[in-house]
Design a protein around this motif. Structure first.
Motif, short mmCIF file in Angstrom:
data_model
loop_
_atom_site.label_atom_id
_atom_site.label_comp_id
_atom_site.label_asym_id
_atom_site.label_seq_id
_atom_site.Cartn_x
_atom_site.Cartn_y
_atom_site.Cartn_z
N THR A 62 0.74 -1.12 0.07
CA THR A 62 0.06 0.09 -0.18
C THR A 62 0.83 1.26 -0.07
N SER A 63 1.89 1.33 0.85
CA SER A 63 2.60 2.49 1.00
C SER A 63 3.67 2.59 -0.06
N PHE A 64 3.76 1.77 -1.00
CA PHE A 64 4.71 1.95 -2.21
C PHE A 64 3.84 2.70 -3.28
N LEU A 65 2.74 3.08 -3.22
CA LEU A 65 2.12 4.14 -4.09
C LEU A 65 2.81 5.25 -4.44
N GLY A 66 3.16 5.23 -5.66
CA GLY A 66 3.94 6.47 -6.07
C GLY A 66 5.33 6.69 -5.61
N ALA A 67 5.86 5.67 -4.82
CA ALA A 67 7.22 5.85 -4.31
C ALA A 67 8.30 5.92 -5.24
N ASN A 68 7.97 5.19 -6.63
CA ASN A 68 9.19 5.23 -7.50
C ASN A 68 9.17 6.86 -8.22
N ASP A 69 8.15 7.80 -8.06
CA ASP A 69 7.95 8.87 -8.66
C ASP A 69 8.97 9.68 -8.43
N TRP A 97 17.28 9.80 -2.30
CA TRP A 97 16.72 9.88 -3.57
C TRP A 97 15.88 8.57 -3.67
N SER A 98 16.00 7.32 -3.36
CA SER A 98 15.41 6.20 -3.46
C SER A 98 13.84 6.24 -2.98
N ALA A 99 13.78 6.88 -1.71
CA ALA A 99 12.34 6.88 -1.18
C ALA A 99 12.08 5.68 -0.41
N ALA A 100 13.22 5.23 0.00
CA ALA A 100 13.08 3.73 0.80
C ALA A 100 14.34 3.62 1.41
N HIS A 101 14.80 2.43 2.24
CA HIS A 101 15.86 2.19 2.79
C HIS A 101 16.98 1.52 1.74
N ALA A 102 18.08 1.19 2.06
CA ALA A 102 19.05 0.95 1.11
C ALA A 102 18.96 -0.49 0.42
N TYR A 103 18.06 -1.40 1.25
CA TYR A 103 17.53 -2.75 0.79
C TYR A 103 16.53 -2.69 -0.16
N ASP A 104 15.94 -1.72 -0.54
CA ASP A 104 14.97 -1.52 -1.78
C ASP A 104 15.75 -1.05 -2.94
N PRO A 286 19.12 9.95 16.10
CA PRO A 286 20.29 9.24 15.73
C PRO A 286 20.26 8.01 15.11
N GLY A 287 19.11 7.12 15.49
CA GLY A 287 18.96 5.87 15.08
C GLY A 287 18.19 5.73 13.77
N PRO A 288 17.86 4.60 13.01
CA PRO A 288 17.36 4.39 11.53
C PRO A 288 16.04 4.60 11.38
N VAL A 289 15.23 5.39 12.32
CA VAL A 289 13.79 5.59 12.01
C VAL A 289 13.44 6.88 11.26
N ASN A 290 14.62 7.60 10.73
CA ASN A 290 14.34 8.61 10.02
C ASN A 290 13.54 8.37 8.60
N MET A 291 12.79 9.13 7.97
CA MET A 291 11.98 8.87 6.83
C MET A 291 12.83 9.55 5.89
N PRO A 292 13.05 8.87 4.56
CA PRO A 292 13.50 9.41 3.31
C PRO A 292 12.25 10.11 2.86
N PHE A 293 12.39 11.52 2.29
CA PHE A 293 11.47 12.44 2.11
C PHE A 293 10.38 11.73 1.09
N GLY A 294 11.01 10.94 0.15
CA GLY A 294 10.23 10.25 -1.08
C GLY A 294 9.10 9.23 -0.21
#
Lengths: 561, 686
Positions: A62-69, A97-104, A286-294
């Protein structure tokens, strides 16, 4: 430049474009190697025109809607349109840039129509096809999942728009780089190929569609579809209550300290537009819960879609009336080198947006669900084979009570509602866990005229040693209710209950030994409306079925049975 | 030849019961319809048989296709059904996999339809197996006694599903529990998961078992009534019921275990299609069944229809071999509307009531059938051989006012647009099912049946670039005819989950042999003579870590290298690549087949090749080959002879359906009288 065409032709072209995206999806699902793709649907597929505007998509989660844009635009800014050629496959996983974490791993290819007189030429640029998918390992600091990274370089090898295929030829050096930087090279290389098959399918289809109808007709159809999606979205927004509403909620912690993290959003609906502004939220942590803006923008798209056109496919037009704001360097807009791996913030924040909206339209919206995707993973050496294993599961929660019906019991969180849990017979065979209980919890749904759905209890007994990762970010505060409904108890993970080592934890990596017990308690949904207004028959039915206890029926609903 | 000459096939649809009689002595078939009687469905079946007037004492086989099980689930008409499982896991069925249907992904206030099982009808008992099937804790029989008393005596459960964790590896405790339950409550219907399906994944196995438990009481009553009604009419032959994944089973077997029948609705046409593929020698065939509300498409490879081992019924998983049918909401009754200036067709359908506008039964919204009338394909006077006069003016008005006007098109352009939109929806879906199999649609012949099949299929062939369309005789009765060629079939399976390289292939072979013997025993119980029995053996394989499997037929002995090579090749064909990863054997499968005598496809000698003998008239209609009106030659199908050839634009009329051939296409009548439509010599198909 675009011609006017009739509504039948537009619909025909629309069907062809959507089935191109669907065919890409089928290809990916059928060829993927890791279960996170084919079971959890952790992927997103989109087709763009030559201006990088969305034409059609087939989201998995669901939350990958338009994430590639966001991702394709950012990456193409760096790569440069003039440097991309027919047969190229470009990869990006840089979170900012990729709007997700590095494993996507997001990959895309340009689609060209070669000139008839020179079939080897790039020819005319028609658009781009793209697919993102979750990879099992790309060399982050820990196996499995990363819960406590403090900078992006601990989260995997980064690709900033790197060619994996160059004019149709594989860039072997890059494939080897990936292979040697992954703890699970076979799966990752298998998925890489699956994504490329998916892109090739899309490329072929898009080219066929443009050959069949002509570029002018397709352009005209796409323009019409977008204008209509935009008009539909604006109209739907105009029909909603207009105003500005602010809400706050708390994320458990960042995986480094125990401190709860403030999330704040202000949503405005006015003049056929929606603005989602995360101002006032915590600075990046400091921990990895920050959101990429995308990824933050994608949250806004999901909410907008749910409010305006839940059953229509998305395109660039439907998201035009949306603005999402978050200051760089804050929780919802991570900047280099802030860590972003865990991504759970997006799950919790999705319902934060509804919490704000619900103030303006409690008669239209449901209360909060259990508020999270309570996930777990176990890693260790398999007791039968001695080989390393990593296996995971996402658990269900209750959904929130609606203005006119109860929330669903025991259902996946709204951010990934088509994801399935992992069968016990699979979990027990592939790990050192045994499940002593998986049951709906009586009285776990928030009481209300329409009650929240119930959550569950899962008791896990370990029969071999290893590490247990609980991944959950909303245990310290309860899900919210609406209109006089009651809040349910929050989610809870209890390690070693009934022993001296008993501890309530949130997201945590816990060493386990044979005989140990871990209990996962997932929250029900919030109630909607005053419990005493609940239909007496519904209360007695709930008691008969064990969703509500006789005591709660008496004390909360005022019904003596 | 059998002693009794008649074979009867009776198929219940939503509106009509179709009954077909085959006289084995002459190969002649007769076909009648009666109305469906939902309150007492056996009555409609018996009425259809009476309409045929066959002497049932002279009938050898009565083969029946029914969606009763499916309807019972859709309408929630089953009895109080309980679940007995392990302590702590009573909610296994209610929680399921936690997911919502894909199409509800953005609906955050979704409401589920009522569950088949009430939570108070579920219970857990102590006793536990581990993941090897070893007993960790024995079944607590006292606990079971308490639970049974509570469910049956206090809650009034009449049918119960028993499913324990890991039972597929060791069914003993389930069997023991069932034995006890039956001894305590002889009237209680007990369905045991490992009897229904011996495969892994507890929710899917439980769901399959629950569906069986839920349907059994109602199905048994139905079959009893039907058996009685047939016996009253002196029927003494064999009573068979169609299965969802091919073949049939005896009524006795179906009463005991009705789940294999639940998705058998479209099965007759596919069984018939498989037979046609074999007779006509077509390696790749796509069946294309278009009725009033939907289009069912299925791939037949080398004479075998594609089967899925995991189907869904109302979103409940069903681990039962089922034809892999893609259903698209686009049929003759699909309604055309304008939404925000875009033309939409389906999935809403006018069905049989009120039906298309042209039926004059109160339908007001234009449908695909109305578009066909406007386009000139259907002669209003000779529809259904003149038994029903079509209201063509009303159809034209509806298309003009509701579609053409808003779109700014002429009525014929608008009607053509309705076809275009329906085709565009269909092309994507059909492409999916062929591409999923690793094929190009071009490699397929398209077998068109159902009332609207031959109307649409030639157009679809153009869009898909398919080389050939085959139109059988009496396309609207093809499903019932197909049932006549159904074998008696039994499917058995076991989950293995082991690496090919580590597996003891002798043990695998022994298991396949054992399943084969069980299948033969089941066929013998169903009255199949040993000389007619055959067995198909399969292994379901995947690369370790994958979810999806491929099914490999095992013809000779088992040999790891042969299996590996064959699997790699199959994977390469299907997915474009093969891997060096270890291969896992997931499931062994056996299908026991009791061959039945198939209806002969009579051939006629070639005629003079001059189709003019069958030419009735010409009619102005819309030709998609040139996207303009043209004169269509109208042929009477009953007068066509093998060897006849003609070119489009042409219409072939046979009363219950019309085949529409556009310019750029040609027709050849083959030896059985089937129409073969191909691109004409200029190859102007696309």
């Amino acid at each position: 430049m675009t011609e006017r065409i009739d509504g039948a032709t537009v619909e025909v072209v629309r069907s062809y474009l959507l089935s191109a995206a669907e065919e890409m999806r089928t290809t990916l699902l059928r060829t993927a190697f890791n279960p996170v793709i084919y079971e959890v649907h952790d992927f997103g597929i989109s087709i763009y025109d030559e201006h990088l505007e969305l034409i059609a998509e087939a989201p998995g989660l669901t939350s990958f809607l338009g994430a590639n844009d966001f991702s394709i635009v950012k990456t193409m800014e760096y790569v440069g349109a003039e440097n991309v050629h027919r047969g190229d496959v470009v990869m990006v996983n840089l979170p900012y840039w990729s709007a997700a974490h590095a494993y996507d791993a997001m990959m895309f290819s340009p689609v060209y129509l070669p000139r008839a007189e020179d079939p080897e030429s790039d020819g005319l640029l028609l658009g781009y096809v793209s697919v993102r998918a979750h990879w099992m390992d790309l060399g982050a600091k820990d196996p499995g999942y990363v819960l406590d990274s403090t900078d992006v370089h601990q989260e995997g090898v980064l690709f900033p728009g790197t060619k994996l295929w160059d004019r149709g030829e594989p860039v072997t050096a890059m494939h080897e780089l990936i292979r040697f930087n992954s703890r699970m090279p076979d799966l990752v290389i298998g998925d890489l190929h699956a994504q490329v098959s998916c892109l090739r399918t899309g490329e072929l289809r898009l080219r066929e569609i443009i050959r069949k109808f002509g570029k002018d007709t397709v352009d005209a159809a796409v323009a019409t579809i977008r204008d209509q999606s935009e008009a539909r979205t604006r109209e739907a927004l105009l029909q909603l209550p207009q105003g500005t509403w602010t809400a706050e909620d708390w994320l458990d912690d960042d995986g480094i300290t125990e401190d709860p993290i403030l999330m704040k959003v202000t949503v405005t609906i006015a003049n056929g537009e929606m603005v989602v502004d995360f101002a006032g939220s915590s600075p990046a942590v400091p921990g990895p819960v920050n959101m990429p803006f995308g990824a933050t923008i994608a949250l806004g798209k999901v909410v907008l879609k749910n409010l305006t056109s839940p059953n229509e496919p998305g395109d660039a037009g439907s998201s035009r009336p949306l603005t999402v704001l978050a200051e760089p360097g804050t929780l919802f807009h991570a900047v280099y080198p802030q860590p972003t791996f865990t991504l759970w913030t997006g799950i919790v924040a999705l319902e934060l947006i509804y919490k704000a909206l619900a103030q303006g339209m409690p008669d239209r919206l449901a209360a909060s669900s259990g508020g999270d995707v309570p996930g777990f993973m176990m890693v260790g050496d398999h007791p039968d084979t001695g080989e390393f294993f990593a296996i995971s599961n996402n658990d269900v929660v209750g959904r929130g009570g609606s203005p006119d019906h109860d929330g669903l019991d025991a259902t996946m969180h709204i951010s990934e509602s088509i994801v399935r849990n992992t069968p016990i017979e699979v979990l027990e065979a592939r790990s050192g866990m045994r499940f002593e209980a998986l049951e709906i919890r009586t009285d776990s749904g928030g009481a209300g005229k329409f009650r929240g759905g119930c959550g569950i209890r899962r008791d896990i007994r370990f029969f071999s040693p290893g590490e247990f990762l609980s991944v959950i970010k909303k245990t310290k505060t309860a899900p919210w209710s609406l209109d006089g409904g009651l809040e349910p108890e929050p989610n809870q993970v209890v390690v070693f209950p009934g022993t001296e080592r008993e501890q309530v934890v949130s997201t945590k990596r816990t060493a386990v030994a044979p005989g140990d017990l871990i209990r996962i308690i997932t929250a029900g949904g919030g109630g909607h409306g005053e419990p005493r207004q609940r239909d007496a028959e519904a209360v007695s039915r709930d008691v008969a079925e064990g969703y509500v206890s006789a005591e709660a029926a008496r004390d909360v609903y005022g019904l003596e049975l | 030849m059998t002693a009794r000459p008649y074979h009867l096939a009776v198929d219940i649809g939503g509106t009509f019961v179709d009954a077909m009689e085959l006289d084995q002595r002459t190969g002649v078939v007769r076909f009648r319809k009666a109305s469906t009687t939902p309150a007492a469905p056996w009555e409609g079946v018996l009425a259809a048989v009476e309409a045929l007037g066959t002497d049932l004492a002279e009938a050898e086989v009565f083969i029946h296709g029914t969606t009763l099980g499916l309807n019972a689930v859709l309408e929630r008409r089953g009895g109080a059904t309980g679940i007995i499982t392990n302590a702590g896991l009573r909610d296994i069925f209610l929680i399921g996999r936690g997911n919502l249907p894909d199409e509800q992904m953005y609906n955050f206030q979704y409401e589920r339809p009522p569950s088949l099982v009430q939570r108070r009808h579920t219970a857990g008992v102590r006793g536990r197996l581990d993941h090897h099937g070893e007993v960790l804790e024995p079944l607590d029989e006292d606990d079971l006694r308490d639970v049974a008393r509570q469910l049956v005596e206090e809650q009034g459960v009449i049918s119960v599903a028993v499913c324990f964790l890991h039972s597929y590896l060791n069914p003993e405790s389930e069997q023991r529990a069932a034995e006890l339950l039956r001894s305590w409550y002889p009237e209680l219907k007990v369905s045991v998961s490992t009897d229904v399906v011996r495969e892994y994944r507890e929710y899917e196995r439980t769901s399959t078992t629950v569906l069986e438990a839920y349907i059994r009481p109602i199905f048994e009553r139905y079959v009893d009534e039907l058996e009685r009604g047939l016996a009253d009419r002196d029927f003494a032959g064999r009573f068979l019921i169609m299965r969802s994944g091919g073949g049939s089973m005896t009524s006795d077997a179906a009463k005991h275990s009705p789940t294999p029948t639940v998705l058998s609705g479209p099965a007759g046409g596919i069984v018939g299609g498989s037979y046609i593929a074999e007779v006509l020698g077509r390696d790749n065939l796509l069946t294309f069944d278009i009725g009033g509300t939907s289009l069912d498409a299925c791939v037949i490879e080398q004479g075998t229809a594609v089967i899925t081992h995991e189907a869904e019924l109302e979103h409940y998983p069903l681990l039962m071999p089922t034809y892999d049918i893609r259903t698209i909401g686009a049929g003759g009754g699909s309604i055309a509307t304008i939404e925000r200036g875009l033309l939409k067709v389906g999935p809403r359908s006018a069905g049989a009531q009120p039906g298309p506008v042209c039926y004059g039964r109160g339908g007001t919204e234009p449908t695909v059938t109305d578009a066909a009338v406007v386009l000139g394909y259907v002669d209003p006077d000779s529809f259904l051989s003149g038994r029903m006069r079509l209201h063509d003016k009303e159809a034209l008005t509806a298309v003009t006012e509701q579609i053409a006007g808003p779109l700014g098109l002429t009525p014929r352009e608008a009607a053509a647009g309705i076809f275009d939109v329906m085709l565009a929806k269909t092309v994507g879906a059909v492409r999916q099912i062929t591409v999923e199999r690793g094929h190009d649609p071009k490699a397929f012949s398209l077998l068109a049946f159902g009332g609207a099949g031959p109307l649409v299929a030639p157009l679809l062939a153009r869009e898909l670039n398919v080389g050939e369309v085959i139109v059988p005789f009496a396309p609207s009765g093809f499903s019932a005819w197909g049932m006549l060629s159904a074998d008696v079939v039994t499917d058995l399976s076991r989950t293995r989950m082991e690496l090919l390289d580590e597996a003891d292939l002798g043990d695998v072979a022994a298991e396949l042999d054992e399943l084969g013997r069980d299948a033969f025993r089941s066929l013998a119980d169903q009255g199949v003579d040993e000389s007619h029995m055959a067995v198909e053996r399969q292994l379901e394989l995947r690369y370790l870590g994958q979810e999806h499997t491929l099914t490999l037929s095992i013809h000779a002995g088992l040999d790891a290298k042969t299996i590996r090579d064959a699997f790699n090749e199959m994977h390469r064909v299907r997915y474009g690549h093969s891997m060096d990863n270890p291969i896992q054997i997931l499931t062994s499968r056996v299908r026991g087949i009791g061959r039945t005598e198939r209806p002969e496809l009579p051939t006629s000698p070639a005629g003079d090749g001059n189709a003019a003998r069958a030419l009735v008239t010409t009619r102005r209609a819309f030709d998609f080959g040139i996207r303009a009106e043209a004169d269509f030659a109208v042929f009477d199908r009953s007068k066509l002879e093998p060897g006849d050839r003609f070119r489009g634009p042409a219409l072939v009329d046979e009363g219950t359906s019309t085949t529409v051939v556009h310019s750029g296409q040609q027709v050849m009548v083959e030896e059985h009288g089937y129409l073969l439509i191909t691109p004409d010599s200029e190859g102007a198909f696309a």
